[in-house]
Write a protein that holds these residues in place. Structure first.
Motif, PDB file in Angstrom:
ATOM      1  N   ALA A   1      14.034  -3.514  -9.698  1.00 30.94           N
ATOM      2  CA  ALA A   1      12.770  -4.150 -10.057  1.00 30.94           C
ATOM      3  C   ALA A   1      11.727  -4.070  -8.950  1.00 30.94           C
ATOM      4  CB  ALA A   1      13.013  -5.616 -10.427  1.00 30.94           C
ATOM      5  N   LEU A   2      12.109  -3.639  -7.747  1.00 28.60           N
ATOM      6  CA  LEU A   2      11.156  -3.574  -6.641  1.00 28.60           C
ATOM      7  C   LEU A   2      10.117  -2.480  -6.875  1.00 28.60           C
ATOM      8  CD1 LEU A   2      13.584  -3.875  -3.583  1.00 28.60           C
ATOM      9  CD2 LEU A   2      11.973  -5.622  -4.385  1.00 28.60           C
ATOM     10  N   ASP A   3       8.849  -2.787  -6.583  1.00 26.52           N
ATOM     11  CA  ASP A   3       7.851  -1.736  -6.584  1.00 26.52           C
ATOM     12  C   ASP A   3       7.944  -0.964  -5.265  1.00 26.52           C
ATOM     13  OD1 ASP A   3       6.570  -3.300  -4.648  1.00 26.52           O
ATOM     14  OD2 ASP A   3       4.943  -3.928  -5.958  1.00 26.52           O
ATOM     15  N   ALA A   4       7.108   0.031  -5.090  1.00 25.50           N
ATOM     16  CA  ALA A   4       7.227   0.893  -3.919  1.00 25.50           C
ATOM     17  C   ALA A   4       7.042   0.115  -2.623  1.00 25.50           C
ATOM     18  CB  ALA A   4       6.212   2.034  -4.005  1.00 25.50           C
ATOM     19  N   ASN A   5       6.036  -0.759  -2.564  1.00 25.53           N
ATOM     20  CA  ASN A   5       5.816  -1.530  -1.351  1.00 25.53           C
ATOM     21  C   ASN A   5       6.985  -2.462  -1.069  1.00 25.53           C
ATOM     22  OD1 ASN A   5       3.263  -0.672  -0.258  1.00 25.53           O
ATOM     23  ND2 ASN A   5       2.257  -1.621  -2.022  1.00 25.53           N
ATOM     24  N   GLY A   6       7.488  -3.123  -2.104  1.00 22.99           N
ATOM     25  CA  GLY A   6       8.620  -4.024  -1.917  1.00 22.99           C
ATOM     26  C   GLY A   6       9.859  -3.291  -1.434  1.00 22.99           C
ATOM     27  N   TYR A   7      10.114  -2.119  -2.014  1.00 22.11           N
ATOM     28  CA  TYR A   7      11.299  -1.339  -1.649  1.00 22.11           C
ATOM     29  C   TYR A   7      11.212  -0.858  -0.206  1.00 22.11           C
ATOM     30  CZ  TYR A   7      14.987   2.222  -2.106  1.00 22.11           C
ATOM     31  OH  TYR A   7      16.128   2.978  -1.943  1.00 22.11           O
ATOM     32  N   PHE A   8      10.105  -0.248   0.146  1.00 17.99           N
ATOM     33  CA  PHE A   8      10.025   0.361   1.472  1.00 17.99           C
ATOM     34  C   PHE A   8       9.745  -0.676   2.574  1.00 17.99           C
ATOM     35  CE2 PHE A   8       9.437   4.153  -1.199  1.00 17.99           C
ATOM     36  CZ  PHE A   8      10.436   4.948  -0.644  1.00 17.99           C
ATOM     37  N   ASN A   9       9.155  -1.820   2.249  1.00 18.67           N
ATOM     38  CA  ASN A   9       9.050  -2.893   3.217  1.00 18.67           C
ATOM     39  C   ASN A   9      10.428  -3.452   3.555  1.00 18.67           C
ATOM     40  OD1 ASN A   9       6.321  -3.278   4.042  1.00 18.67           O
ATOM     41  ND2 ASN A   9       5.825  -4.122   2.032  1.00 18.67           N
ATOM     42  N   ARG A  10      11.248  -3.659   2.530  1.00 21.90           N
ATOM     43  CA  ARG A  10      12.605  -4.142   2.790  1.00 21.90           C
ATOM     44  C   ARG A  10      13.396  -3.117   3.595  1.00 21.90           C
ATOM     45  NH1 ARG A  10      16.553  -7.791   1.224  1.00 21.90           N
ATOM     46  NH2 ARG A  10      15.101  -8.987  -0.062  1.00 21.90           N
ATOM     47  N   LEU A  11      13.225  -1.851   3.271  1.00 18.65           N
ATOM     48  CA  LEU A  11      13.902  -0.807   4.022  1.00 18.65           C
ATOM     49  C   LEU A  11      13.498  -0.839   5.492  1.00 18.65           C
ATOM     50  CD1 LEU A  11      15.498   1.833   4.419  1.00 18.65           C
ATOM     51  CD2 LEU A  11      13.443   3.051   3.645  1.00 18.65           C
ATOM     52  N   ALA A  12      12.198  -0.924   5.759  1.00 17.34           N
ATOM     53  CA  ALA A  12      11.719  -0.902   7.139  1.00 17.34           C
ATOM     54  C   ALA A  12      12.311  -2.041   7.949  1.00 17.34           C
ATOM     55  CB  ALA A  12      10.190  -0.966   7.155  1.00 17.34           C
ATOM     56  N   LEU A  13      12.408  -3.237   7.353  1.00 21.70           N
ATOM     57  CA  LEU A  13      12.986  -4.373   8.060  1.00 21.70           C
ATOM     58  C   LEU A  13      14.485  -4.194   8.258  1.00 21.70           C
ATOM     59  CD1 LEU A  13      11.055  -7.312   6.345  1.00 21.70           C
ATOM     60  CD2 LEU A  13      10.687  -6.359   8.630  1.00 21.70           C
ATOM     61  N   ALA A  14      15.179  -3.677   7.252  1.00 20.99           N
ATOM     62  CA  ALA A  14      16.626  -3.475   7.371  1.00 20.99           C
ATOM     63  C   ALA A  14      16.964  -2.409   8.405  1.00 20.99           C
ATOM     64  CB  ALA A  14      17.212  -3.103   6.008  1.00 20.99           C
ATOM     65  N   LEU A  15      16.110  -1.401   8.544  1.00 24.98           N
ATOM     66  CA  LEU A  15      16.356  -0.333   9.515  1.00 24.98           C
ATOM     67  C   LEU A  15      16.369  -0.850  10.952  1.00 24.98           C
ATOM     68  CD1 LEU A  15      14.189   2.581   8.101  1.00 24.98           C
ATOM     69  CD2 LEU A  15      16.664   2.653   8.481  1.00 24.98           C
ATOM     70  N   GLU A  16      15.664  -1.946  11.206  1.00 20.28           N
ATOM     71  CA  GLU A  16      15.581  -2.465  12.571  1.00 20.28           C
ATOM     72  C   GLU A  16      16.952  -2.854  13.107  1.00 20.28           C
ATOM     73  OE1 GLU A  16      12.427  -5.231  15.001  1.00 20.28           O
ATOM     74  OE2 GLU A  16      12.933  -5.789  12.944  1.00 20.28           O
TER      75      GLU A  16
END
Length: 478
Positions: free
Chosen positions: A248-263
Motif C-alpha cells: 500500500a506504500l506510495d513511492a515516497n513512503g516506500y523509498f523513505n522507509r528504505l532510506a531510514l532502514a539502510l542507515e
C-alpha cells in the motif's frame, strides 16, 4: 513432465547474471533500456530499486509490527511462543503451518550481542534459523545436516554486531551479523492434541537475552527478561499484514522507509552498484528520499513502482518446476546477487529457510492445467521411488487461493508421513484431495470447496529435493 531447471553450474551463472541485469546502470545500459536523455530511465531504475529493496522494507515493516508493548506485540530480544495450532479459517500469516509450533523474536544488536539458548529436544524434530534484514539466513540448525532429524542437543548461539571485539561465554557459537536487527524463528514438530503440552515444555527451554544478562558459564542470569506470548495460537508473527502494508506504500513512503532502514542495515559490499542506482533516483541512507518530481518524472516514478510490485509477485524463471508445482532450489536463504529471487521469496514465503532446512512446493492446477477446485476429487500418486525425499518428514496442506485455512473445513490437518500415511503393496502412496472425506478416510487432504492451492512441505530435505533430480507427482483429477 520434466523438471525445468538449469544445470547447477549454469544456474549459478543465471543467478549472477540476473542480479547484474537487474541493477544495470550508467556504464552500460541493458539493451532496450531508455537513454539517460529521456525520463524513461526513471521508470527502469525505480522498478529495479523496488525489487532490490523489497526484502529490507518488508522486514522493517514486519519488525515494527511485531515489536512493542501493544497487544500482540513483544519487546525486542524476547520470544513469542505459539501455544496452539492455528484455528480453522486462519489466514495470517498466509499458509499457516499445521506441523509445528513456532517461537519467534526480533533481535536488536545495536548495543551488544544477543544470545539464544536451545534446549535438548530429546529426539523431537526441531529447526531454528536467524535471518538478517535482507532475508539471508545467517545461521540455522541445518549444520550439521543430520542433527535436528533425531532431535537437537542443548546449545547456545551468540548473534554479534559487526565490529564487536568483546568476549563471549565459553562454548557459545558466534555468528556475526552485518545488520542491526535479525529475525529468529524456531519450529518444533507436533501432532497436535495432547502432544502440544510436550512442545510447550520445550518452548519454555528456549532462552534469549542480551549478553549482559548471561554469566561467564553461558547461563542466562535470573534477572533476564521473561519470555512472552502465552496463549497465542498459530504462527505468532503476522507476516501477511506487513506485506499488505508494504504493497500500500506510495513511492515516497516506500523509498523513505528504505532510506531510514539502510542507515542501520547496510547491504553487502557487492551491492554498491545497486546503491548507486538508488542515488540516481534520490535515495540515500539516512536521508529523506528526493525522487524525481517533475510531472513527467512522477509519472515514470509511479509506473516504475507499479512495475516493481508486479515483478516481486511474479515467480522468477529459475524456480524449480515440475507437474505444475513450483519451488525454490538450492539458493533459498542465500541469494547473492539474484535480487529477483530474493524479493519473490520474501513476498511468497516470509522467513524462508535454506534448502537444507525446509522446502515448500506449491501447486494450484491439476495435470491438465485446470485450477484446483473443491468441486472435484484429486489423487496424487507417489511411486515408491518418488516419495518426497526427506531426512525429517513431509506434509501436504490445502489453502484457499489467498493462503487461508478453509473456514468451512470439518477438520484442520496436514496429511503426511508422520500422521498415518498408508502405503500400497508396492510401497507407493496415493494422497486423496477433496472437500469431502475420501472413501475409506485414509491419506486425505481436506480441501476448500472453491479454488485452492496445495503446499508440500519437506523438512530436512535430501539434496535431490532441490538439485532438480526429483519432482512432486502430478495432481490428477479423478
Amino acid at each position: 513432465m520434466t523438471t525445468k531447471r538449469c544445470t547447477m553450474p549454469f544456474l549459478r551463472a543465471c543467478a549472477a547474471l540476473a542480479g547484474v541485469a537487474l541493477i544495470a546502470g550508467c556504464a552500460s545500459a541493458p539493451e532496450g533500456a531508455a537513454p539517460k536523455n529521456s525520463n524513461g530511465w526513471v521508470k527502469d531504475e525505480v522498478s529495479d530499486s523496488y525489487v532490490f529493496a523489497y526484502p529490507l522494507v518488508l522486514m522493517d515493516v514486519s519488525r515494527e509490527a511485531a515489536t512493542g508493548n501493544a497487544p500482540g506485540q513483544a519487546a525486542s530480544n524476547t520470544l513469542r511462543n505459539a501455544q496452539s495450532l492455528p484455528p480453522v479459517g486462519a489466514s495470517s500469516p498466509p499458509e499457516p503451518n499445521l506441523d509445528t509450533l513456532v517461537s519467534t523474536g526480533w533481535l536488536d544488536l545495536g548495543n551488544e550481542p544477543v544470545l539464544i539458548s536451545l534446549p535438548d529436544t530429546h529426539g523431537r524434530y526441531m529447526d531454528a534459523r536467524a535471518l538478517d534484514m535482507w532475508t539471508n539466513v545467517l545461521w540455522s540448525t541445518a549444520t550439521p545436516a543430520n542433527e535436528r532429524v533425531n532431535g537437537l542437543k542443548a546449545q547456545t548461539i551468540a548473534f554479534v554486531p559487526a565490529g564487536w571485539k568483546g568476549t563471549l561465554p565459553a562454548r557459545v557459537k558466534r555468528i556475526d551479523v552485518s545488520t542491526r536487527y535479525a529475525w529468529f524463528i524456531a519450529r518444533i514438530q507436533t501432532r497436535g492434541g495432547a502432544d502440544l503440552n510436550a512442545v510447550r515444555r520445550l518452548q519454555r527451554g528456549l532462552r534469549v537475552a542480551p549478553l549482559a544478562a548471561w554469566d561467564a558459564h553461558g547461563k542466562r542470569a535470573a534477572q533476564a527478561e521473561a519470555q512472552s506470548g502465552a496463549g497465542l495460537s498459530g504462527d505468532p508473527v503476522e507476516t501477511g499484514a506487513p506485506a499488505a502494508r508494504v504493497a500500500a506504500l506510495d513511492a515516497n513512503g516506500y523509498f523513505n522507509r528504505l532510506a531510514l532502514a539502510l542507515e542501520d542495515n547496510a547491504p553487502v559490499p557487492d551491492d554498491q552498484h545497486a546503491l548507486k542506482i538508488l542515488g540516481d533516483i534520490g535515495v540515500h541512507p539516512g536521508d529523506g528520499a528526493q525522487l524525481p518530481s517533475g510531472s513527467k518524472d512522477m509519472a515514470m516514478v509511479n509506473a516504475g513502482l507499479a512495475d516493481g510490485r508486479t515483478r516481486v509477485a511474479t515467480p522468477p524463471s529459475n524456480l524449480l518446476a515440475g507437474n505444475g508445482w513450483l519451488w525454490i532450489g538450492d539458493d533459498a536463504g542465500n541469494y547473492g546477487p539474484d535480487y529477483s529471487l530474493r524479493a519473490y521469496a520474501a513476498w511468497a514465503s516470509p522467513g524462508l529457510p535454506t534448502s537444507r532446512d525446509e522446502v515448500r512446493a506449491r501447486v494450484a492446477q491439476d495435470s491438465d492445467g485446470h485450477a484446483l477446485n473443491g468441486a472435484n476429487r484429486y489423487v496424487i500418486h507417489f511411486s515408491a521411488k518418488q516419495l518426497p525425499p526427506v531426512r525429517g518428514f513431509w506434509s501436504i496442506t490445502a489453502y484457499t487461493t489467498d493462503g487461508a485455512l478453509d473456514g468451512d473445513a470439518p477438520v484442520r490437518i496436514a496429511f503426511g508421513d508422520r500422521n498415518g500415511a498408508r502405503r500400497n503393496r508396492d510401497g507407493s502412496i496415493d494422497v486423496h484431495v477433496s472437500a469431502e472425506r475420501a472413501r475409506g478416510g485414509s491419506n486425505w487432504v481436506p480441501a476448500p470447496k472453491g479454488d485452492f492451492r496445495l503446499v508440500l512441505r519437506m523438512y530436512a530435505p535430501k539434496p535431490q529435493a532441490t538439485d532438480g533430480s526429483w519432482q512432486p507427482a502430478a495432481v490428477e483429477r479423478q
